[in-house]
Design a protein around this motif. Sequence first.
Motif, PDB file in Angstrom:
ATOM      1  N   PRO A  36       0.829  -1.302   0.229  1.00  0.00           N
ATOM      2  CA  PRO A  36      -0.105  -0.002  -0.070  1.00  0.00           C
ATOM      3  C   PRO A  36       0.744   1.287   0.150  1.00  0.00           C
ATOM      4  N   LYS A  37       0.389   2.308  -0.538  1.00  0.00           N
ATOM      5  CA  LYS A  37       0.930   3.733  -0.654  1.00  0.00           C
ATOM      6  C   LYS A  37       2.044   3.758  -1.690  1.00  0.00           C
ATOM      7  N   ALA A  38       2.369   2.614  -2.387  1.00  0.00           N
ATOM      8  CA  ALA A  38       3.384   2.798  -3.489  1.00  0.00           C
ATOM      9  C   ALA A  38       2.602   3.663  -4.629  1.00  0.00           C
ATOM     10  N   ALA A  39       3.595   4.053  -5.454  1.00  0.00           N
ATOM     11  CA  ALA A  39       3.120   5.030  -6.673  1.00  0.00           C
ATOM     12  C   ALA A  39       3.799   4.532  -7.852  1.00  0.00           C
ATOM     13  N   ILE A  40       3.287   4.181  -8.902  1.00  0.00           N
ATOM     14  CA  ILE A  40       3.608   3.725 -10.373  1.00  0.00           C
ATOM     15  C   ILE A  40       3.030   4.661 -11.349  1.00  0.00           C
ATOM     16  N   PHE A  41       4.081   5.565 -11.742  1.00  0.00           N
ATOM     17  CA  PHE A  41       3.488   6.424 -12.763  1.00  0.00           C
ATOM     18  C   PHE A  41       3.713   6.249 -14.010  1.00  0.00           C
ATOM     19  N   ALA A  42       3.201   5.880 -15.012  1.00  0.00           N
ATOM     20  CA  ALA A  42       3.747   5.767 -16.600  1.00  0.00           C
ATOM     21  C   ALA A  42       3.370   7.060 -17.027  1.00  0.00           C
ATOM     22  N   GLU A  56       7.812  -1.907  -2.051  1.00  0.00           N
ATOM     23  CA  GLU A  56       7.398  -1.535  -0.675  1.00  0.00           C
ATOM     24  C   GLU A  56       6.713  -0.022  -0.729  1.00  0.00           C
ATOM     25  N   GLU A  57       6.227   0.338   0.664  1.00  0.00           N
ATOM     26  CA  GLU A  57       5.462   1.549   0.933  1.00  0.00           C
ATOM     27  C   GLU A  57       6.322   2.643   0.498  1.00  0.00           C
ATOM     28  N   ALA A  58       5.484   3.570  -0.130  1.00  0.00           N
ATOM     29  CA  ALA A  58       6.037   4.998  -0.422  1.00  0.00           C
ATOM     30  C   ALA A  58       7.109   4.848  -1.433  1.00  0.00           C
ATOM     31  N   VAL A  59       7.168   3.814  -2.215  1.00  0.00           N
ATOM     32  CA  VAL A  59       8.055   3.825  -3.323  1.00  0.00           C
ATOM     33  C   VAL A  59       7.380   4.585  -4.536  1.00  0.00           C
ATOM     34  N   ILE A  60       8.350   5.102  -5.259  1.00  0.00           N
ATOM     35  CA  ILE A  60       7.789   6.046  -6.477  1.00  0.00           C
ATOM     36  C   ILE A  60       8.584   5.363  -7.559  1.00  0.00           C
ATOM     37  N   ILE A  61       7.712   5.091  -8.685  1.00  0.00           N
ATOM     38  CA  ILE A  61       8.477   4.537 -10.116  1.00  0.00           C
ATOM     39  C   ILE A  61       7.599   5.495 -10.804  1.00  0.00           C
ATOM     40  N   VAL A  62       8.656   5.958 -11.757  1.00  0.00           N
ATOM     41  CA  VAL A  62       8.081   6.978 -12.788  1.00  0.00           C
ATOM     42  C   VAL A  62       8.867   6.690 -13.899  1.00  0.00           C
ATOM     43  N   ASN A  63       8.251   6.748 -15.028  1.00  0.00           N
ATOM     44  CA  ASN A  63       8.599   6.765 -16.418  1.00  0.00           C
ATOM     45  C   ASN A  63       8.338   7.952 -17.152  1.00  0.00           C
ATOM     46  N   ARG A  64       9.343   8.793 -17.318  1.00  0.00           N
ATOM     47  CA  ARG A  64       8.998  10.171 -18.175  1.00  0.00           C
ATOM     48  C   ARG A  64       9.691   9.966 -19.421  1.00  0.00           C
ATOM     49  N   ARG A  65       9.763   8.776 -20.166  1.00  0.00           N
ATOM     50  CA  ARG A  65      10.283   8.823 -21.367  1.00  0.00           C
ATOM     51  C   ARG A  65       9.169   8.160 -22.356  1.00  0.00           C
ATOM     52  N   LYS A  66       9.378   8.360 -23.557  1.00  0.00           N
ATOM     53  CA  LYS A  66       8.427   7.492 -24.534  1.00  0.00           C
ATOM     54  C   LYS A  66       8.543   6.225 -24.531  1.00  0.00           C
ATOM     55  N   ASP A  67       9.908   5.515 -24.248  1.00  0.00           N
ATOM     56  CA  ASP A  67      10.244   4.332 -24.322  1.00  0.00           C
ATOM     57  C   ASP A  67       9.458   3.387 -23.304  1.00  0.00           C
ATOM     58  N   VAL A  68       9.613   2.080 -23.367  1.00  0.00           N
ATOM     59  CA  VAL A  68       8.914   1.157 -22.450  1.00  0.00           C
ATOM     60  C   VAL A  68      10.173   1.074 -21.458  1.00  0.00           C
ATOM     61  N   GLY A  80      10.194   3.967   0.326  1.00  0.00           N
ATOM     62  CA  GLY A  80      10.604   5.465   0.074  1.00  0.00           C
ATOM     63  C   GLY A  80      11.609   5.637  -0.991  1.00  0.00           C
ATOM     64  N   CYS A  81      11.778   4.752  -1.816  1.00  0.00           N
ATOM     65  CA  CYS A  81      12.918   4.813  -2.896  1.00  0.00           C
ATOM     66  C   CYS A  81      12.059   5.572  -4.011  1.00  0.00           C
ATOM     67  N   ARG A  82      12.926   6.313  -4.795  1.00  0.00           N
ATOM     68  CA  ARG A  82      12.299   6.644  -6.177  1.00  0.00           C
ATOM     69  C   ARG A  82      13.276   6.352  -7.378  1.00  0.00           C
ATOM     70  N   ARG A  97      14.746   5.079   0.718  1.00  0.00           N
ATOM     71  CA  ARG A  97      15.202   6.426   0.470  1.00  0.00           C
ATOM     72  C   ARG A  97      16.128   6.891  -0.656  1.00  0.00           C
ATOM     73  N   ALA A  98      16.557   5.682  -1.330  1.00  0.00           N
ATOM     74  CA  ALA A  98      17.622   5.979  -2.487  1.00  0.00           C
ATOM     75  C   ALA A  98      16.768   6.795  -3.671  1.00  0.00           C
ATOM     76  N   ARG A  99      17.577   7.185  -4.576  1.00  0.00           N
ATOM     77  CA  ARG A  99      17.016   7.837  -5.713  1.00  0.00           C
ATOM     78  C   ARG A  99      17.790   7.560  -6.985  1.00  0.00           C
ATOM     79  N   VAL A 100      17.087   7.080  -7.928  1.00  0.00           N
ATOM     80  CA  VAL A 100      17.980   6.551  -9.251  1.00  0.00           C
ATOM     81  C   VAL A 100      17.315   7.586 -10.485  1.00  0.00           C
ATOM     82  N   HIS A 101      18.111   8.410 -11.189  1.00  0.00           N
ATOM     83  CA  HIS A 101      17.804   9.216 -12.130  1.00  0.00           C
ATOM     84  C   HIS A 101      17.507   8.500 -13.443  1.00  0.00           C
TER      85      HIS A 101
END
Length: 177
Positions: A36-42, A56-68, A80-82, A97-101
């Motif tokens: 719960p409370k994870a976020a996955i944004f395509a 896990e909780e508070a994880v944010i996974i984001v795809n800002r590119r057109k590719d898969v 809490g990682c992004r 709480r790690a961040r990977v660009h």
Amino acid sequence: MPPIRDRFVIHSKAVVCQDVDLKGDITIGPGTVVHPKAAIFALVGPIVIGAGCIVEEAVIIVNRRKDVMRIGDNNLFEIGCRVECPSIGDFNTISTRARVHNTVRMTNHCVVGTQCLVVPAEDETLDEYTCIYGPAADRRTWSGRGQVQEADLRMKHAEYLREMLPKFNRLRRSDGA
């Protein structure tokens, strides 16, 4: 920019809690657990998550590119990682709480340590068994010792979560698309 069209394909053996924030075209593979409370944004391109991953909780996974954005099998995303990298191999760990660009591509068996910020100026691919640790994001290469034990522990962790999460949370199912 056209509005994001939500389309979720969640494998029948995956455990995805109702409180997860999903946006865009997302495919979740078998045995994957999303707390719960994870976020996955395509946001632009789709996201495909492989089998046996733990988000896990508070994880944010984001795809800002057109590719898969492809996430391989048996990855662990800790609290809490992004993560915005366009491709992630198998058996990686992104710690609390790690961040990977989005300029980073991860191969297999990589570890990003707690609170590490991985933001290279240009596109970079992490070699297999790369460990990133400490406040300066220092790097070293893991020898691979204990790899079998690590895989067994992760499998048991996922099995436990697949059993316990449905007892205390409502689950989300595929939208049938």
